[in-house]
Structures are given as C-alpha cells and as structure tokens.
Design an enzyme around this catalytic site. Structure first.
Site, PDB file in Angstrom:
ATOM      1  N   HIS A  22       0.840  -1.213   0.000  1.00  0.00           N
ATOM      2  CA  HIS A  22       0.000   0.000   0.000  1.00  0.00           C
ATOM      3  C   HIS A  22       0.874   1.261   0.000  1.00  0.00           C
ATOM      4  CE1 HIS A  22      -3.725   2.223   1.379  1.00  0.00           C
ATOM      5  NE2 HIS A  22      -2.782   3.081   1.728  1.00  0.00           N
ATOM      6  N   GLU A  23       1.838   1.311   0.908  1.00  0.00           N
ATOM      7  CA  GLU A  23       2.678   2.507   1.019  1.00  0.00           C
ATOM      8  C   GLU A  23       3.656   2.632  -0.149  1.00  0.00           C
ATOM      9  OE1 GLU A  23       1.936   4.775   3.120  1.00  0.00           O
ATOM     10  OE2 GLU A  23       0.434   3.489   4.055  1.00  0.00           O
ATOM     11  N   HIS A  26       1.867   4.199  -3.002  1.00  0.00           N
ATOM     12  CA  HIS A  26       1.830   5.668  -2.874  1.00  0.00           C
ATOM     13  C   HIS A  26       3.134   6.279  -3.391  1.00  0.00           C
ATOM     14  CE1 HIS A  26      -1.913   6.080  -0.769  1.00  0.00           C
ATOM     15  NE2 HIS A  26      -1.508   5.510   0.347  1.00  0.00           N
TER      16      HIS A  26
END
Length: 218
Positions: A22-23, A26
């Site tokens: 997820h990170e 980003h």
C-alpha cells in the site's frame, strides 16, 4: 488450527505484505507523477519496517483495519497538485484491491483443485488464511477510501471540495482521527465498512468468475 490462531496469523501476514505494498504504491505513483520525495526517503520499497506504524499496526491486530506511516509527498512537484495528490492517494487502496484480486484467483484455483477432492486440516487452514487475507485487503482498501482526514479518501475528496473548505476541515484532522479511533474500537463503523467490503468482494468475485469456469472445466 483454531480460528483465533488463523485470524492472528492472517493479520500478521497482512501487516508484512498489504501495508508495505500500500505505502510503496503511494511512493511509486508519486514518483511517476513527478515527485521523488518518498523515493529519496527510502519509502519506495516493500521492506515492511520502512512503513509500519505502531498504532496503525495495533489497529490491524485488534480491529482488522489500520494504517502505516504516511508517505511524504511534495504536491508542488506535480503538474496539477490537486490531481496529483488525489492520484497518489488512490494508488494505496488500489494496490490492496489488486492484491485481493490476485489472492482470489489463487484461492479459487486452489479451492477448486484441492478442496473438492478432500484435503487435510492443514490445507483447509491454509485456504482459510488465504480467504481472510483477501477480506483484510478489501477492508483496508475500503477503510482508507473513507473521506476522513488523514485517510487516503480525504485526499481524493479535495478534488470536489472548494480548497478553502478542504483546508478548514484539515485543521481538525487530529480530532477527526480521534473520533475515528472511537468509532473503530466501539464497532460503530463495523456495519458501513462491512457493507462496503461485501460490495467490493462481490465485484472481485464477479471479475474472477472466469476462474470458476476454468476450474469446472479441469
């Protein structure tokens, strides 16, 4: 294998897979949009220890939804700061949806090919964990898409809100997050989150329908 152990083991797997992905998503999206800030700070990595946040990790273990350390961005490096911020924010939940989709393909293939012929309790436990990983990835995506600061959804919301209104809301970010903690731990958020998660699960189930057909043909 007890349901408690399966649940705990699944949440640990999610901590060390879904949150780093997820990170990193980003960071990757931000870099592609013109801002290498996160990349330069070592956040464009799948190493979980570069991303995990203590409180967010505890929320994953207790409530099944949580967060990692925010990925730093400099929106002024984007061609369009508002659109760039929204797209980089959307990349995180999108990565969890993609993971859920991939895991669902493996789950359906495995369940169709192995469980239908009878398997050991250990194999059943593996597939139970796999299904829970799918559900937790979906839950993470849905939770982070809520239009509540500082979640990813709030950065997408700024596309449709007047800039002055958005900045006014962000002034109360800390208090809003405390309210989210309260709603999370009291279970008040459970019903709407479960409803949205079921909708997303149904969508992924439909999109992987070709796997069901393939398994029946084998």
């Amino acid at each position: 294998m007890s349901s408690f152990i399966i649940g705990l083991f699944t949440k640990v797997i999610v901590l060390f897979t879904a949150l780093p992905v997820h990170e990193a998503a980003h960071a990757w999206a931000s870099d592609k949009l013109g801002d290498p800030t996160a990349k330069n700070m070592g956040r464009l990595t799948l190493n979980p220890f570069a991303h995990l946040d203590l409180m967010g990790s505890l929320c994953i273990l207790v409530a099944g939804v949580g967060w990692a350390k925010p990925v730093p961005i400099n929106p002024y490096r984007y061609k369009n700061p508002r659109v760039g911020t929204a797209l980089s924010a959307l990349a995180g939940p999108a990565s969890n949806i993609l993971l859920a989709y991939i895991f669902m393909i493996f789950y359906k293939l495995g369940a169709g090919l192995f469980l239908s012929y009878g398997s050991s309790q250990a194999v059943w436990g593996i597939f139970a964990i796999l299904q829970m990983v799918i559900l937790l990835n979906i839950s993470l995506a849905v939770f982070n898409l809520l239009p509540i600061p500082p979640l990813d959804g709030s950065k997408i919301l700024q596309l449709v809100l007047p800039q002055q209104t958005y900045y006014r809301i962000m002034q109360y970010e800390r208090y809003i997050m405390l309210a989210v903690f309260f709603l999370l731990f009291t279970g008040i958020l459970s019903t709407p989150l479960s409803f949205l998660s079921r909708l997303l699960y149904g969508g992924l189930d439909f999109l992987t329908g070709y796997v069901d057909i393939l398994v029946r043909l084998l």
